[in-house]
Design an enzyme around this catalytic site. Sequence first.
Site, PDB file in Angstrom:
ATOM      1  N   GLY A 269      73.338 -29.351  12.459  1.00 34.55           N
ATOM      2  CA  GLY A 269      74.211 -29.889  11.430  1.00 34.55           C
ATOM      3  C   GLY A 269      74.373 -28.901  10.287  1.00 34.55           C
ATOM      4  N   VAL A 270      75.330 -29.184   9.415  1.00 38.87           N
ATOM      5  CA  VAL A 270      75.607 -28.292   8.298  1.00 38.87           C
ATOM      6  C   VAL A 270      74.669 -28.606   7.135  1.00 38.87           C
ATOM      7  CG1 VAL A 270      77.348 -27.581   6.611  1.00 38.87           C
ATOM      8  CG2 VAL A 270      78.014 -28.067   8.967  1.00 38.87           C
ATOM      9  N   GLY A 271      74.121 -27.569   6.511  1.00 37.55           N
ATOM     10  CA  GLY A 271      73.297 -27.788   5.331  1.00 37.55           C
ATOM     11  C   GLY A 271      72.257 -26.711   5.153  1.00 37.55           C
ATOM     12  N   ASN A 272      71.617 -26.736   3.982  1.00 36.03           N
ATOM     13  CA  ASN A 272      70.641 -25.698   3.657  1.00 36.03           C
ATOM     14  C   ASN A 272      69.397 -25.769   4.525  1.00 36.03           C
ATOM     15  OD1 ASN A 272      72.103 -24.438   1.563  1.00 36.03           O
ATOM     16  ND2 ASN A 272      71.538 -26.050   0.137  1.00 36.03           N
ATOM     17  N   GLU A 294      78.706 -28.026  16.724  1.00 36.31           N
ATOM     18  CA  GLU A 294      80.002 -28.364  16.124  1.00 36.31           C
ATOM     19  C   GLU A 294      80.544 -27.243  15.257  1.00 36.31           C
ATOM     20  OE1 GLU A 294      79.497 -32.931  14.996  1.00 36.31           O
ATOM     21  OE2 GLU A 294      77.748 -31.672  14.555  1.00 36.31           O
ATOM     22  N   GLY A 388      78.822 -35.833  13.995  1.00 34.64           N
ATOM     23  CA  GLY A 388      78.461 -35.674  15.400  1.00 34.64           C
ATOM     24  C   GLY A 388      76.995 -35.878  15.684  1.00 34.64           C
TER      25      GLY A 388
END
EC number: 2.8.3.18
Length: 504
Positions: A269-272, A294, A388
């Site tokens: 997933g997106v993130g730090n 994704e 997702g």
Amino acid sequence: MSSPRILSSALLARVCSADQAASFIQPDMTVAMSGFTGAGYPKAVPGALAGHIEAAHARGEAFRINVLTGASTAPELDGVLARANGITMRLPYQSDPLLRDKINAGEMEYLDLHLSHVAQHAWFGFFGKIDVAIVEVSGIREDGLLIPSSSVGNNKTWLELADKVILEVNSRQPAGLDGMHDIYYGTALPPHRVPIPLLTPGDRIGEAYLRCDPDKIVAIVETDAPDRSNSFSPPDATSRQIAGHLIEFLRHEVAHGRLPAGLLPLQSGVGNITNAVLAELAEAGFKGLTAFTEVIQDAMLDLLENGTLSVASATALSLSPPATLRFAEEIDRLRERIVLRPQEISNHPELVRRLGCIAMNGMIEADIYGNVNSTHVMGSRIQNGIGGSGDFARNGYLACFMSASTAKGGDISRIVPMASHVDHTEHDVSVIVTEQGLADLRGLSPKQRARQVIANCAHPDYRPLLEDYFQRACSNSFGKHTPHLLDESLAWHERYIRTGSMKP
């Protein structure tokens, strides 16, 4: 009149202004737009449309539309339409602060949806008729085929289903994107589906271009504007600790023969925090990795450049400004190692299960039994959406959820007696990680899971409170399989709303 990005002479006559293109959109229409995590969204027409909506409202006329996308977009799309009070229904994922405030104020309807479901639900007719599609592309070939942009998302479906199509041709997108995409046209509706012929993340099973019936294209708008770049902070101590726990776990799985040395395809997933995990993979000495995910974010680009990652399959880019520049400079080399697909393929449950993906996603909170909330603050305020994560959690080989153990300076515990909203049930969660440690929940009963989560993941300020709750629940619960004290199970959330802290 000619354009270096529009090579089809038959379509040049349809080039017009954003304002002219927006005039094709009328009140109550359902408008499907490109865009996924701030990449490949239309940059001009939504703003022009917002102007039309505001003018209509000033005349006392109603003007709102339903908006479908791939995932989150940017202020130039979600922000301007929300500010104009121009959206009735939005789906399937969002991250714009103004749009989010409208949703949580009850001024706009929002349908949070698994990203793998969006295209098929559109084909099933669940969203009604799609009146107009607005899709960004990076070019139009002489034969009319469309060169996709920095995201694919649901664009294939939007182009096929919409009555009318508006194209934005963005010359800011690298010309080298040509050839990076793999658009699969072999999906079908039940009962006519056949297996998708993809066996490894790097397989190319489709075409490099998007098709569109030229008779449906009513307007083409030329733009020269950047995507919304994501800014990733350098990993802080908490993110590095979380990453360290997960890397140690993966090494343990390799040592015990449950994972190959090159792991299994990664989803991130997106993130730090997830960026920190990806960065640690190179430091840990892993080689020959692949990704079936994704988005391509900064750390994944680093892994491709240093050889840790051999190939990455995704549906979009999600890069910081420096990484965006690097991507453009290295695009000829990266084109053979990055595959951008429609999200109905990048998130397809059959493929996630077949490839055995290792899913790594963030969370808002988890309860002691392993249920994960990834969408709602205090059970009722939407943050972004499930995205997702559910596609990969339920179907992957490992489902790992990560977060700091506390939030708001320690006033919120991310580990709670009962999750205030559940997106991923205990049945779909393999591993929970905080900076305190890692809980491996595989093969454990509910009470065994609770002991692992409390001991390994809870912050020391909250661990005694969770232990006390669990012990009393084991003695006094209506049932002893998954013990809960129903009058206390959400008391921590209620206390935070009332006092500003979960602490008693």
